[in-house]
Enzyme design. Sequence first.
Site, short mmCIF file in Angstrom:
data_model
loop_
_atom_site.label_atom_id
_atom_site.label_comp_id
_atom_site.label_asym_id
_atom_site.label_seq_id
_atom_site.Cartn_x
_atom_site.Cartn_y
_atom_site.Cartn_z
N HIS A 42 35.21 42.17 49.92
CA HIS A 42 34.41 41.07 49.36
C HIS A 42 34.27 39.95 50.38
O HIS A 42 34.84 38.88 50.24
CB HIS A 42 35.03 40.54 48.07
CG HIS A 42 34.90 41.50 46.94
ND1 HIS A 42 33.67 41.89 46.46
CD2 HIS A 42 35.81 42.17 46.23
CE1 HIS A 42 33.84 42.76 45.49
NE2 HIS A 42 35.13 42.96 45.34
N HIS A 74 39.99 50.15 47.08
CA HIS A 74 40.38 50.14 45.66
C HIS A 74 40.57 51.53 45.08
O HIS A 74 41.11 51.69 44.00
CB HIS A 74 39.27 49.50 44.81
CG HIS A 74 39.16 48.03 44.94
ND1 HIS A 74 40.26 47.22 45.01
CD2 HIS A 74 38.08 47.21 44.98
CE1 HIS A 74 39.85 45.97 45.10
NE2 HIS A 74 38.53 45.93 45.10
N HIS A 124 38.45 46.36 36.19
CA HIS A 124 38.58 46.33 37.66
C HIS A 124 38.44 47.75 38.23
O HIS A 124 39.02 48.70 37.69
CB HIS A 124 39.94 45.73 38.04
CG HIS A 124 40.07 45.41 39.49
ND1 HIS A 124 40.28 46.38 40.44
CD2 HIS A 124 40.00 44.25 40.15
CE1 HIS A 124 40.34 45.81 41.63
NE2 HIS A 124 40.17 44.51 41.49
N GLU A 126 39.77 49.29 40.67
CA GLU A 126 41.03 49.98 40.98
C GLU A 126 41.65 50.55 39.70
O GLU A 126 42.11 51.69 39.66
CB GLU A 126 42.03 49.03 41.65
CG GLU A 126 43.34 49.72 41.97
CD GLU A 126 44.51 48.77 42.13
OE1 GLU A 126 44.37 47.75 42.84
OE2 GLU A 126 45.57 49.05 41.57
N CYS A 193 51.70 45.64 44.85
CA CYS A 193 51.65 45.59 46.31
C CYS A 193 52.22 44.25 46.77
O CYS A 193 51.85 43.21 46.23
CB CYS A 193 50.20 45.71 46.78
SG CYS A 193 49.99 45.33 48.52
N SER A 221 35.46 36.47 46.27
CA SER A 221 36.71 37.21 46.45
C SER A 221 37.76 36.64 45.50
O SER A 221 38.19 35.49 45.63
CB SER A 221 37.19 37.07 47.91
OG SER A 221 38.58 37.26 47.97
N ASN A 223 40.88 37.36 45.16
CA ASN A 223 42.20 37.04 45.73
C ASN A 223 42.15 35.74 46.54
O ASN A 223 43.12 34.98 46.55
CB ASN A 223 42.76 38.23 46.54
CG ASN A 223 42.18 38.32 47.93
OD1 ASN A 223 42.56 37.56 48.81
ND2 ASN A 223 41.24 39.22 48.13
N SER A 265 40.75 39.42 52.09
CA SER A 265 39.46 40.02 52.44
C SER A 265 38.74 39.25 53.56
O SER A 265 37.59 39.53 53.86
CB SER A 265 38.57 40.04 51.19
OG SER A 265 38.55 38.77 50.59
#
Length: 286
Positions: A42, A74, A124, A126, A193, A221, A223, A265
């Site tokens: 992203h 992902h 999502h 993932e 993670c 993004s 995150n 990202s």
Amino acid sequence: MGLKIELARVYGFCPGVRRAVEMIEEHLAREGRVATLGAIVHNARVVETLSQKGAVVARGLDGVQEPAVAITAHGAGREVYAEIERRGLKLVDTTCPIVKRAQEVARALAQDGYTVLIYGEESHPEVRGILSWTEGKGYATMSPDDLFELNPKTLAIVSQTTKDQKAFWEFVREVIARLHPAIKDLRVVDTTCPETGRRYRAALELAERVQAIFVVGSRNSANTRKLAETCERTGVPTYFIEDARELRPEWVHGLSCVGVTAGASTPDELVREVVSRLRKLGGESA
Ligand code: SF4
């Protein structure tokens, strides 16, 4: 005295994203065109750079004109792999190994007869991928209030990889508190993670040493947005910028020390450009 610029101890691309971008670049250099199933990361700069080299972002397999398709970090569900094979397309699988492990764990647990509860957002990509590997034996939720659908006798709990580890274990405790004593057999596998948490912790450390923080990354993004929110909560003035052009001189006026961090990202070159512009605005790098 010049402006001191400090970088967070950990920032920018996580190993999974770096690996995915490198795999796409290697493929493009070797074989040319590839369609990626969604943005490989992203970040507009990365997408643009890859597109100049021959990568096209596809929403799905329908309409793909390229001879090869790439699954993003992902990951994807088993039906996507089957469809790629059915269409005779070449596969560039950049699924992050940590996501791959979550998929394999979920698949093995489902095959062993467990109902697999995934702590994560159902929509999502993932999580949709992990769910697919459970072949109908998985549920995804972030709320222990949704547990009524579950068969709790043989229950397994895993996590979306980017969820906070502490929050995952709190969720597990809450599930046990609500379903005990109906649970007869419980397996919990921590598939979070560590990379996302490392960036948050490094940003918090940075906030203790600087007068303002610049968080570099795309606004789309998730995150990077969360990283900026983490910085904001410390009370240190935080500026969320997409690139160096957004920096305003008045933001550093009168300051002696500022910090820079970036989401998982964000490519290194965007961070370098921000540091370089900050230097021009009156500083020297740490
Ligand atoms: S955040 Fe972790 S799981 Fe996600 S791509 Fe990066 S290394 Fe892999």
